[in-house]
Design an enzyme around this catalytic site. Structure first.
Site, PDB file in Angstrom:
ATOM      1  N   GLY A 189      -2.529  -1.816  -2.397  1.00  0.00           N
ATOM      2  CA  GLY A 189      -2.575  -2.838  -3.437  1.00  0.00           C
ATOM      3  C   GLY A 189      -2.349  -4.232  -2.876  1.00  0.00           C
ATOM      4  O   GLY A 189      -2.982  -5.207  -3.301  1.00  0.00           O
ATOM      5  N   ASP A 190      -1.435  -4.344  -1.912  1.00  0.00           N
ATOM      6  CA  ASP A 190      -1.203  -5.629  -1.253  1.00  0.00           C
ATOM      7  C   ASP A 190      -2.421  -6.052  -0.443  1.00  0.00           C
ATOM      8  O   ASP A 190      -2.775  -7.231  -0.402  1.00  0.00           O
ATOM      9  CB  ASP A 190       0.025  -5.540  -0.352  1.00  0.00           C
ATOM     10  CG  ASP A 190       1.295  -5.269  -1.129  1.00  0.00           C
ATOM     11  OD1 ASP A 190       1.631  -6.067  -2.011  1.00  0.00           O
ATOM     12  OD2 ASP A 190       1.946  -4.242  -0.862  1.00  0.00           O
ATOM     13  N   ARG A 191      -3.061  -5.081   0.209  1.00  0.00           N
ATOM     14  CA  ARG A 191      -4.276  -5.385   0.968  1.00  0.00           C
ATOM     15  C   ARG A 191      -5.372  -5.888   0.032  1.00  0.00           C
ATOM     16  O   ARG A 191      -6.093  -6.840   0.340  1.00  0.00           O
ATOM     17  CB  ARG A 191      -4.736  -4.131   1.710  1.00  0.00           C
ATOM     18  CG  ARG A 191      -6.077  -4.221   2.434  1.00  0.00           C
ATOM     19  CD  ARG A 191      -6.047  -5.136   3.650  1.00  0.00           C
ATOM     20  NE  ARG A 191      -6.185  -6.537   3.310  1.00  0.00           N
ATOM     21  CZ  ARG A 191      -6.201  -7.534   4.199  1.00  0.00           C
ATOM     22  NH1 ARG A 191      -6.072  -7.260   5.489  1.00  0.00           N
ATOM     23  NH2 ARG A 191      -6.343  -8.775   3.813  1.00  0.00           N
TER      24      ARG A 191
ATOM     25  N   ALA B  13      -4.364  -9.497  -1.241  1.00  0.00           N
ATOM     26  CA  ALA B  13      -4.468 -10.496  -0.177  1.00  0.00           C
ATOM     27  C   ALA B  13      -5.924 -10.802   0.156  1.00  0.00           C
ATOM     28  O   ALA B  13      -6.290 -11.962   0.385  1.00  0.00           O
ATOM     29  CB  ALA B  13      -3.725 -10.006   1.066  1.00  0.00           C
TER      30      ALA B  13
END
Length: 478
Positions: free
Chosen positions: A255-257, A260
């Protein structure tokens, strides 16, 4: 030069304890994790910032850090890649430890309840100067402390907001919000069938995304759906963006990938639809390449073409671990036709998985001449992956696939029947590990050259006489 990105959110510290389980404890029926090795990495907004920096852009992280050891470790892990503007932290920085056996989490231990204590002038100034912002909200107060500054930023620059059920809603004017399906269910004004039990149907996701666009006053909501991809809504007809392949691996941090990547693409003036498509591809690649376990390799150059070799390697490892037979086939597959499909279907029936080794555009050009390929590698790979008989695709840039084959070490290498064994430069390599070459019949009268000639106004193509029904097998030594 890529546009700099400001990440605002709650940093965490993550630990993974890997080991194996061979017995249960004598005093309770619980597994005993032995032969441990531990990995420590940035988590939460700190992970999002680190991933954005790995994309080759200048990144500043505004987050709450204190004087505790976990805060000091996060600072050390970000040194040299991310500039940090710290808010005061009340309490100890949250840290989580996952205990993992044979690739599967057994238990998670959470420690630390620290929250952002207040905004600072330096943090507000960083938001005011930002060209683009990613809010990575983990419900620990950083976004709330800077809410007014973020509202002003959303009126002038792209802001992506990755929300959390314990955090506040995005400020109005946000360009893109990126909740998961579970978060969209929990945060939408009308919920699914009962609290804590989100309806995972696409219809429910569409409803939640549409409601959140209107309730939050944001331009776009992209609900992430894990290995399925993402669903994007502007408040009207939704766009479903499927994952380009089914990535096998640890999804922690995906999810962070996604967030970002989407924020970086919007910073570089991509449209929201294009940013979400790029983010889905980046998240799939991230999981295939090892996810957070490959965090130490983030500074290496990233592959720009689709379909990572690591995805094929993971498929091979999974099949081989189950005692299956790995089959590989190769070629340019420029203008995929019935002859190609028949060959690949036959190859798949000889084993338990089929990996297609695909010539890159440069490789095709050297082999076929100028004007080829007719179809770029990204599109050729996408078409191949859509075939039910194809389990994975790996692109290689050399004239022949020996390097890739040496990495994958298939049990069977399948080629069309118009080859003889002596013509195959790969034959000796297959022999070295006891593999075998299988020659399969082509459907006569089908070729990319003939299709291209027909499309240009030449004679139409069609099937010729049927080829031999038998499969010729060249058995390798070993």
């Amino acid at each position: 030069m890529r546009t700099p990105l400001l990440v605002v959110g709650d940093a965490l510290l993550d630990h993974d304890a890997f080991g194996r389980v061979a017995r249960l404890a004598p005093d309770a029926p619980v597994p005993v994790l032995s032969d441990q090795h531990r990995v420590t990495r940035p988590g939460g907004a700190a992970l999002a910032a680190r991933l954005a920096a790995a994309d080759g852009r200048e990144v500043t992280l505004v987050t709450a850090l204190g004087d505790d050891e976990s805060s000091a470790q996060v600072r050390r892990l970000l040194t040299g890649s991310v500039r940090v503007v710290a808010l005061p932290l009340a309490g100890r920085l949250p840290a989580k430890t996952r205990f993992i056996a044979d690739g599967r989490p057994l238990l998670r231990l959470d420690d630390g309840d620290g929250r952002a204590a207040a905004a600072t002038e330096a943090a507000a100034e960083a938001v005011a100067r930002a060209s683009a912002v990613l809010v990575s909200d983990y419900g620990r107060g950083t976004a709330d402390a800077l809410r007014d500054a973020l509202a002003e930023a959303a009126a002038r620059v792209p802001v992506v907001w990755d929300p959390h059920v314990r955090g506040g809603p995005p400020v109005r004017g946000v360009r893109l919000a990126t909740p998961s399906a579970a978060e969209a269910h929990a945060l939408a004004p009308s919920r699914g069938p009962g609290p804590g039990h989100p309806d995972g149907s696409l219809r429910a996701v569409v409803r939640h995304a549409t409601e959140l666009v209107r309730a939050w006053g944001v331009t776009t909501v992209a609900v992430t759906l894990g290995e399925r991809g993402a669903l994007l809504s502007h408040g009207d007809a939704p766009l479903f963006v499927p994952a380009p392949w089914q990535a096998a691996g640890d999804p922690c941090g995906a999810g962070d990938r996604f967030a970002a990547s989407a924020a970086g693409l919007l910073a570089d003036e991509a449209l929201p639809d294009d940013a979400v498509q790029g983010a889905v591809l980046a998240a799939a690649r991230y999981v295939s390449e090892g996810g957070v376990h490959a965090l130490g390799d983030l500074d290496r150059p990233r592959e720009t073409g689709p379909g990572p070799v690591e995805d094929a390697a993971a498929t091979v490892a999974r099949v081989r671990a189950a005692g299956g037979t790995v089959v590989a086939a190769g070629g340019c597959f420029d203008l995929l036709h019935a002859g190609h499909v028949a060959l690949l279907q036959a190859a798949r029936r000889t084993g338990d998985c089929l990996v297609v080794c695909l010539n890159s555009d440069a490789s095709v050009r050297r082999r076929k001449g100028t004007g080829r390929p007719l179809v770029p590698a990204a599109d050729r790979e996408r078409v191949l992956r859509a075939l039910a008989c194809v389990d994975a695709v790996a692109v290689f840039d050399e004239d022949t696939p020996e390097r890739l084959l040496a990495e994958l070490r298939p049990d069977i290498w399948a080629k069309g029947g118009d080859y003889g064994r002596t013509e195959l430069p790969e034959a000796a390599l297959l022999e070295s590990w006891g593999g075998q070459v299988i020659l399969l019949p082509y459907l006569d009268g089908r070729s990319t050259t003939a299709l291209a000639r027909s499309a240009a106004g030449g004679a139409p193509t069609g099937p010729g006489p049927a080829g031999p029904a038998a499969v010729r097998v060249a058995q390798m030594k070993g």
